[in-house]
Design an enzyme around this catalytic site. Structure first.
Site, PDB file in Angstrom:
ATOM      1  N   ASP A   1       0.840  -1.192   0.000  1.00  0.00           N
ATOM      2  CA  ASP A   1       0.000   0.000   0.000  1.00  0.00           C
ATOM      3  C   ASP A   1       0.882   1.253   0.000  1.00  0.00           C
ATOM      4  OD1 ASP A   1      -3.074   0.742   0.559  1.00  0.00           O
ATOM      5  OD2 ASP A   1      -1.856   2.004   1.871  1.00  0.00           O
ATOM      6  N   ARG A   2       0.743   2.137   0.991  1.00  0.00           N
ATOM      7  CA  ARG A   2       1.576   3.343   1.009  1.00  0.00           C
ATOM      8  C   ARG A   2       3.058   3.000   1.010  1.00  0.00           C
ATOM      9  NH1 ARG A   2      -1.354   6.729  -1.020  1.00  0.00           N
ATOM     10  NH2 ARG A   2      -0.060   8.436  -0.275  1.00  0.00           N
TER      11      ARG A   2
ATOM     12  N   HIS B   1     -11.247   8.343  -0.318  1.00  0.00           N
ATOM     13  CA  HIS B   1     -10.297   8.899   0.648  1.00  0.00           C
ATOM     14  C   HIS B   1      -9.118   9.574  -0.041  1.00  0.00           C
ATOM     15  CE1 HIS B   1      -8.825   4.964  -0.457  1.00  0.00           C
ATOM     16  NE2 HIS B   1      -7.678   5.170   0.155  1.00  0.00           N
TER      17      HIS B   1
ATOM     18  N   TYR C   1      -0.934  11.510   1.950  1.00  0.00           N
ATOM     19  CA  TYR C   1      -1.869  11.358   0.834  1.00  0.00           C
ATOM     20  C   TYR C   1      -1.919  12.611  -0.032  1.00  0.00           C
ATOM     21  CZ  TYR C   1      -3.816   6.792   1.952  1.00  0.00           C
ATOM     22  OH  TYR C   1      -3.989   5.435   2.131  1.00  0.00           O
TER      23      TYR C   1
ATOM     24  N   HIS D   1      -6.951  -7.128   0.747  1.00  0.00           N
ATOM     25  CA  HIS D   1      -5.919  -6.096   0.685  1.00  0.00           C
ATOM     26  C   HIS D   1      -4.841  -6.306   1.745  1.00  0.00           C
ATOM     27  CE1 HIS D   1      -4.115  -2.199  -0.028  1.00  0.00           C
ATOM     28  NE2 HIS D   1      -4.338  -1.812   1.221  1.00  0.00           N
TER      29      HIS D   1
END
Length: 292
Positions: A107-108, A152, A212, A272
């Site tokens: 992910d990030r 988001h 983000y 995920h």
């Protein structure tokens, strides 16, 4: 009480620009750095890290702005750029005596790993990516009604102020909604772990939003510059993504192949949070990567 990875040392190490990172370090052998995703901490790697520690020195940091790592004020877009976060990881590994290492991210953390692969090709031996596409490609393919799943991303891309206030006022509900929606197997996130993720995220709202926000600005610019220059990932790359089938709406493997000539693209039935839902599978994919 903050949870830990059993058998690992929990230390603080220098990143860049005076930022210190918290990290769990264990095992012995060639170094592998594992970067967590959102809304999590290094704890998400607990099962995989223990499996890899028999053969490797495993380093699991909290990214800047997350978990127990420093959370510098976002005085400019570069502070939470993936370039800065990637430089942190390289500095942290060097502080442990590792000038070259394998890197995997979820992910990030996978976006940070991707940037590290482009910015520090001489440092990374192998690159593992879990369940993302590069930032530039993400914004290209995330459109129409399919974009609703990524609301988001748009919320946290807004100018400072409103996103931070909205999220801070409903932090548990906000961050918990992703833990609930993205886990195919909720049992993979037992209550103490879930509570730790919520606690850590609620304490890091400004820096998470800044992370983000950077992905809607400065990170896009960095990716575009590399695409314009024809830059590619020089090391072996393994990407593991959820098997969404036709509903995905785009060919994720093709997107990755444009960046990574030496690519092993895999699909998983896990959700995920695949490092927690299918740790044997993910540890196996990383082991296979390290043999290439």
């Amino acid at each position: 009480m903050t949870l830990v990875i059993p058998g690992f040392d929990h230390v603080r190490l220098p990143g860049t620009d005076g930022v210190e990172l918290a990290a769990a370090v264990g095992g012995s052998g060639s170094p592998v750095v594992l970067l967590h995703g959102f809304p999590q901490t290094h704890l998400m790697w607990r099962h995989v890290a223990e499996r890899l520690a028999d053969e490797h020195t495993v380093i699991c940091p909290d990214l800047r702005g997350y978990g127990a790592s420093d959370k510098p004020a976002a005085t400019g877009p570069e502070v939470y750029s993936k370039r800065a976060m990637a430089a942190d990881v390289v500095a942290l590994a060097a502080a442990l005596g590792h000038e070259r290492f394998a890197l995997a991210g979820h992910d990030r953390g996978a976006l940070v790993a991707f940037r590290a692969g482009l910015d520090h090709p001489e440092t990374l031996t192998h690159l593992g990516i879990l369940d993302v596409v590069p930032t530039l490609d993400m914004w290209d393919v995330l459109r129409g009604v399919r974009a609703a799943v990524g609301y988001h991303l748009f919320l946290m891309a807004q100018p400072p102020g409103l996103p931070e206030t909205m999220i801070a006022n409903s932090a548990d509900a906000y961050f918990g909604s992703f833990l609930d929606a993205w886990a195919a197997d909720p049992a993979a996130l037992p209550e103490p772990v879930r509570a730790e993720y919520l606690r850590a995220s609620a304490a890091a709202v400004p820096s998470i939003v800044a992370d983000y926000r950077a992905s809607a600005g400065i990170d896009v610019a960095h990716d575009q510059a590399d695409r314009d220059a024809g830059s590619q990932l020089a090391m072996p790359v393994t990407v593991v993504q959820q098997d969404w089938g036709a509903q995905l709406g785009y060919d994720a493997a093709a997107l990755w192949r444009a960046w990574a000539p030496d690519l092993d693209h895999r699909l998983t039935r896990a959700g995920h949070f695949m490092a927690e839902e299918a740790p044997d599978e993910i540890a196996g994919a990383i082991r296979d990567l390290l043999l290439r």
